[in-house]
Design a protein around this motif. Structure first.
Motif, mmCIF file in Angstrom:
data_model
loop_
_atom_site.group_PDB
_atom_site.id
_atom_site.type_symbol
_atom_site.label_atom_id
_atom_site.label_comp_id
_atom_site.label_asym_id
_atom_site.label_seq_id
_atom_site.Cartn_x
_atom_site.Cartn_y
_atom_site.Cartn_z
ATOM 1 N N ILE A 24 38.443 26.010 -112.132
ATOM 2 C CA ILE A 24 37.234 26.810 -111.916
ATOM 3 C C ILE A 24 36.031 25.871 -111.849
ATOM 4 C CG2 ILE A 24 35.740 28.581 -112.987
ATOM 5 C CD1 ILE A 24 38.553 29.548 -111.899
ATOM 6 N N THR A 25 35.071 26.191 -110.963
ATOM 7 C CA THR A 25 33.854 25.376 -110.933
ATOM 8 C C THR A 25 32.749 26.048 -111.740
ATOM 9 O OG1 THR A 25 33.204 26.458 -108.870
ATOM 10 C CG2 THR A 25 34.373 24.348 -108.691
ATOM 11 N N HIS A 26 32.512 27.331 -111.467
ATOM 12 C CA HIS A 26 31.421 28.043 -112.109
ATOM 13 C C HIS A 26 31.981 29.187 -112.932
ATOM 14 C CE1 HIS A 26 29.647 25.850 -108.741
ATOM 15 N NE2 HIS A 26 28.581 25.733 -109.528
ATOM 16 N N GLY A 32 32.429 18.593 -105.682
ATOM 17 C CA GLY A 32 32.979 18.274 -104.359
ATOM 18 C C GLY A 32 32.665 19.344 -103.330
ATOM 19 N N GLY A 33 31.602 20.109 -103.589
ATOM 20 C CA GLY A 33 31.211 21.167 -102.657
ATOM 21 C C GLY A 33 32.080 22.408 -102.765
ATOM 22 N N LYS A 34 32.903 22.439 -103.800
ATOM 23 C CA LYS A 34 33.858 23.544 -103.957
ATOM 24 C C LYS A 34 33.247 24.653 -104.830
ATOM 25 C CE LYS A 34 37.564 23.246 -106.473
ATOM 26 N NZ LYS A 34 38.804 23.109 -107.174
ATOM 27 N N VAL A 35 33.583 25.901 -104.538
ATOM 28 C CA VAL A 35 33.170 27.013 -105.401
ATOM 29 C C VAL A 35 34.404 27.818 -105.780
ATOM 30 C CG1 VAL A 35 31.823 29.133 -105.566
ATOM 31 C CG2 VAL A 35 30.866 27.148 -104.389
ATOM 32 N N HIS A 36 34.660 27.907 -107.060
ATOM 33 C CA HIS A 36 35.853 28.632 -107.526
ATOM 34 C C HIS A 36 35.487 29.391 -108.809
ATOM 35 C CE1 HIS A 36 40.529 28.434 -107.546
ATOM 36 N NE2 HIS A 36 40.099 29.601 -107.985
ATOM 37 N N GLY A 82 31.986 38.208 -105.094
ATOM 38 C CA GLY A 82 30.933 38.114 -104.078
ATOM 39 C C GLY A 82 30.551 36.670 -103.823
ATOM 40 N N ILE A 83 30.365 35.911 -104.893
ATOM 41 C CA ILE A 83 29.985 34.502 -104.744
ATOM 42 C C ILE A 83 31.092 33.717 -104.037
ATOM 43 C CG2 ILE A 83 29.796 32.387 -106.129
ATOM 44 C CD1 ILE A 83 27.748 33.834 -107.832
ATOM 45 N N ALA A 84 32.326 33.995 -104.420
ATOM 46 C CA ALA A 84 33.438 33.275 -103.781
ATOM 47 C C ALA A 84 33.400 33.511 -102.264
ATOM 48 C CB ALA A 84 34.762 33.733 -104.371
ATOM 49 N N LYS A 85 33.173 34.755 -101.886
ATOM 50 C CA LYS A 85 33.148 35.092 -100.468
ATOM 51 C C LYS A 85 31.978 34.403 -99.756
ATOM 52 C CE LYS A 85 34.298 39.354 -98.066
ATOM 53 N NZ LYS A 85 34.268 40.809 -98.245
ATOM 54 N N GLU A 86 30.794 34.531 -100.372
ATOM 55 C CA GLU A 86 29.596 33.985 -99.730
ATOM 56 C C GLU A 86 29.658 32.472 -99.542
ATOM 57 O OE1 GLU A 86 27.356 37.166 -102.334
ATOM 58 O OE2 GLU A 86 26.233 35.295 -102.194
ATOM 59 N N PHE A 87 30.300 31.784 -100.511
ATOM 60 C CA PHE A 87 30.310 30.319 -100.454
ATOM 61 C C PHE A 87 31.641 29.772 -99.948
ATOM 62 C CE2 PHE A 87 26.848 31.284 -103.331
ATOM 63 C CZ PHE A 87 25.870 30.381 -102.945
ATOM 64 N N ASN A 88 32.425 30.670 -99.317
ATOM 65 C CA ASN A 88 33.696 30.199 -98.780
ATOM 66 C C ASN A 88 34.608 29.630 -99.847
ATOM 67 O OD1 ASN A 88 34.786 30.333 -96.269
ATOM 68 N ND2 ASN A 88 33.091 29.108 -95.389
ATOM 69 N N PHE A 132 19.359 33.214 -109.741
ATOM 70 C CA PHE A 132 19.404 31.860 -110.306
ATOM 71 C C PHE A 132 20.817 31.259 -110.272
ATOM 72 C CE2 PHE A 132 21.382 32.036 -114.537
ATOM 73 C CZ PHE A 132 21.477 33.405 -114.729
ATOM 74 N N ILE A 133 21.829 32.113 -110.287
ATOM 75 C CA ILE A 133 23.194 31.571 -110.242
ATOM 76 C C ILE A 133 23.515 31.043 -108.843
ATOM 77 C CG2 ILE A 133 25.652 32.181 -110.365
ATOM 78 C CD1 ILE A 133 25.013 33.888 -112.768
ATOM 79 N N ARG A 134 23.159 31.820 -107.845
ATOM 80 C CA ARG A 134 23.401 31.361 -106.471
ATOM 81 C C ARG A 134 22.559 30.124 -106.160
ATOM 82 N NH1 ARG A 134 24.585 36.933 -106.416
ATOM 83 N NH2 ARG A 134 26.357 37.471 -105.096
ATOM 84 N N ALA A 135 21.344 30.086 -106.702
ATOM 85 C CA ALA A 135 20.490 28.908 -106.489
ATOM 86 C C ALA A 135 21.159 27.672 -107.098
ATOM 87 C CB ALA A 135 19.118 29.139 -107.113
ATOM 88 N N LYS A 136 21.743 27.850 -108.276
ATOM 89 C CA LYS A 136 22.411 26.750 -108.969
ATOM 90 C C LYS A 136 23.624 26.269 -108.146
ATOM 91 C CE LYS A 136 23.059 26.927 -113.724
ATOM 92 N NZ LYS A 136 23.069 25.728 -114.495
ATOM 93 N N ILE A 137 24.360 27.228 -107.617
ATOM 94 C CA ILE A 137 25.544 26.857 -106.838
ATOM 95 C C ILE A 137 25.139 26.098 -105.575
ATOM 96 C CG2 ILE A 137 27.486 27.785 -105.489
ATOM 97 C CD1 ILE A 137 27.766 29.963 -107.627
ATOM 98 N N MET A 138 24.053 26.545 -104.958
ATOM 99 C CA MET A 138 23.557 25.835 -103.766
ATOM 100 C C MET A 138 23.193 24.403 -104.119
ATOM 101 S SD MET A 138 21.106 28.702 -102.140
ATOM 102 C CE MET A 138 21.654 29.817 -100.919
ATOM 103 N N ALA A 139 22.538 24.248 -105.276
ATOM 104 C CA ALA A 139 22.143 22.899 -105.698
ATOM 105 C C ALA A 139 23.392 22.059 -105.994
ATOM 106 C CB ALA A 139 21.246 22.980 -106.930
ATOM 107 N N ASP A 140 24.378 22.677 -106.650
ATOM 108 C CA ASP A 140 25.625 21.945 -106.941
ATOM 109 C C ASP A 140 26.328 21.528 -105.657
ATOM 110 O OD1 ASP A 140 25.191 22.183 -109.619
ATOM 111 O OD2 ASP A 140 26.592 23.863 -109.916
ATOM 112 N N ASN A 141 26.307 22.417 -104.684
ATOM 113 C CA ASN A 141 26.946 22.091 -103.412
ATOM 114 C C ASN A 141 26.202 20.956 -102.711
ATOM 115 O OD1 ASN A 141 28.952 23.915 -103.759
ATOM 116 N ND2 ASN A 141 28.148 25.436 -102.316
#
Ligand code: ATP
Ligand code: MG
Length: 563
Positions: free
Chosen positions: A228-230, A28-32, A56-62, A13-22
């Protein structure tokens, strides 16, 4: 379309949320992200979950992930912990580059924010004692009471707060509190404390400060300062989220989003620094890196590869509700990795001597044995063989049960990669135990192959008594034998629950070349288990920690469940 649905399902659910935020360009499409340990102890398996998630999330989402020390409590923190935390995060592959931050770096800015809150009428200096504050706070069913100091003027509050900073008051004499709502159904919103007086040296800021900001105040503002974004934290902070949002809105600053995920709980394991430190201080264990501890430094010392922890974290996934993970899953992940990545050697843990009576007295053989039996390209080692050997005591029985395929009087077995041998007789000790096993060997079976197609079922590992070197093996069991060590009977503490059989040291024999194995390297002792050379090794006596056995209880559990 189907593929998309599948991808969604495999995402937590966290990665899903980040995808939606992006997708909505919310940040601004940023993940930090950030990993924010308090340097008041060593990291444990629970932290590994948080490290794998944040880095892991930082790596996956650049994106990026910061390492931030939440060092707001001067009396419990220490550089020893800072150093160990960095080592452990690095070991797990977390890369914070130059973003190593400390909440204490922000003390001045946090102080300025506090003055701003006062100016905005959103914070006040309170004279109530800690006990009174608790009393005035009310309960879950009753609203709290407002402090008589709550309506001080902005000028008076600013003056008092500056004097707090200047050291005019003693510990506990005054605090700074947020002015929110003493009747809030959320207890954390009942005018939480932001600053307290502590005349104590801080491991980084020394004596520069005698007032220190509290975690709940520091954390959201540190996240905000770092962009930080998330902000991912464990579920016990769910009630703090309202304050997290309140403080960022009250100051009208950049606003990251806090999301909570379930803590890791593991059978047989305590994951609380407060309790782990007691195990160390009472000398119940031999230190933070005692291989029975769930700390990352202990797992490393035990020989657990970081890849196994990554696999483990991926398998347990991320959810909102808490559950307890079976320790067997962690061991399964260790075996999965170690089986494919460790070289094979031979060691005898509980030795009994074998004499091959028809082998020449001064003869010897050298066998070339693969390090990885499945792939000869990884090379081999030379293993010597002579008239006297050691095998495992358990691999011999005087009166074997019917399906015993190991050695017994009159039986023939294969000595791994060497020869077929048949037991002729034994010498006994006075107490009736076996002293020496006598065998004959078949010279035509060199390499361990049957010369005439006769079936030999058992294959035993062995070492050459003439060249093998003595060593020590440290065998570990769960530090807590019961599933849930937090479940303590009345009148006892968790310290009483420690498994007295969790540590055993035993004298073993190992192949000669193993003596020069580097400390920290894990190998497989064939048929016995995975072992890691320990830092306590000396030239005269190598010491090996058992990482785990070969037996996979997890697969069995899964099979039983499926039935
Ligand atoms: P402990 O309860 O052992 O004292 P903590 O939460 O106080 O742990 P911190 O140093 O504050 O320790 O934790 C750093 C990060 O690791 C936090 O984001 C925290 O939520 C996370 N964390 C700590 N324990 C666990 C756990 N069991 N499972 C998942 N994440 C955890
Ligand atoms: Mg904490």
């Amino acid at each position: 379309m189907a593929e998309e649905a599948e991808n969604k399902e495999s995402v937590d659910f966290i990665r899903a949320k980040i995808m939606a935020d992006n997708a909505s360009m919310r940040f601004g499409g940023k993940v930090h992200t950030r990993f924010p340990p308090e340097p008041n102890g060593y990291l444990h398996l629970g932290h590994a979950k948080s490290i794998c998630l944040n880095f892991g999330i930082a790596k996956e989402f650049n994106g990026l992930c910061n390492l931030r020390f939440d060092d707001t409590n001067p009396t419990k923190e220490d550089v020893e912990y800072v150093d160990s935390i960095k080592e452990d995060v690095r070991w797990l592959g977390g890369n914070w580059e130059d973003r190593e931050f400390y909440a204490s770096n922000y003390f001045e800015q946090l102080y300025q924010y506090a003055e701003e809150l006062i100016r905005r009428g959103k914070a006040y200096v309170d004279d109530l004692s800690a006990d009174q504050i608790r009393e005035y706070r009310g309960t879950l069913t009753e609203p709290g009471k407002e402090s008589p100091c709550r309506n001080r003027s902005v000028e008076e509050n600013l003056d008092l707060f500056r004097r707090m900073r200047a050291g005019e008051f003693k510990d506990g004499e005054k605090v700074l509190r947020a002015k929110i709502d003493m009747a809030s159904p959320n207890m954390t919103m009942r005018d939480p404390t932001l600053y307290r007086i502590r005349h104590a040296s801080h491991h980084r800021t020394g004596d520069a400060w005698c007032i220190y900001p509290l975690y709940d105040y520091t954390h959201p503002l540190s996240d905000s300062i770092e962009g930080i974004t998330h902000s991912l934290c464990t579920v016990e902070f769910i009630n703090n989220r309202e304050f997290y949002n309140w403080i960022l809105e009250a100051l009208d600053v950049y606003h990251p989003e806090q999301t909570e995920f379930a803590r890791l709980n593991l059978t047989h394991t305590i994951l609380s620094k407060r309790k782990l430190i007691q195990l160390v201080q009472t000398k119940t264990v031999r230190g933070w890196d005692d291989p029975r501890m769930p700390t990352l430094c202990a797992l490393r010392r035990r020989g657990v590869p970081p890849e196994a922890l990554h696999d483990f974290c991926a398998r347990i996934g991320i959810a909102k509700s808490e559950s307890v993970v079976d320790y067997g899953l962690l061991e399964f992940c260790m075996r999965e990795y170690l089986n494919a990545h460790t070289a094979r050697w031979m060691a005898v843990l509980n030795p009994v001597k074998v004499i091959i009576d028809n082998y020449p007295e001064d003869g010897s053989d050298v066998f070339d044995m693969p390090l990885y039996p499945d792939d000869a390209s990884f090379g081999s080692r030379k293993v010597s063989f002579s008239r006297e050997l050691y095998i495992e005591r358990d691999d011999f029985r005087m009166d074997p049960p019917s399906k015993f395929h190991r050695l017994a009087p009159g039986k023939e077995v294969r000595l791994r990669y060497a020869y077929l041998v048949t037991c002729t007789h034994v010498d006994l000790n006075e107490d009736g135990s076996v002293k020496t096993i006598h065998c004959t060997y078949d010279p035509a079976s060199r390499g361990g192959t049957s010369p005439d197609g006769r079936k030999v079922k058992g294959t035993l590992h062995w070492v050459d008594a003439r060249t093998a070197i003595p060593a020590k093996a440290r065998l570990y069991e769960h530090l807590f034998a019961m599933d849930n060590p937090n479940d303590v009977p009345e009148g006892k503490t968790f310290l009483d629950m420690v498994n007295p059989d969790s540590f055993k040291e035993t004298d073993i024999f190992i192949e000669k070349e193993l003596g020069s194995l580097p400390v920290g390297q894990t190998v497989q002792f064939e048929r016995v288990g995975y072992f890691c050379k320990d830092k306590d090794s000396t030239d005269a006596c190598p010491v090996f920690n058992r990482t785990c056995t070969l037996k996979d209880s997890w697969a069995k559990i899964e099979k039983q469940k499926a039935k």
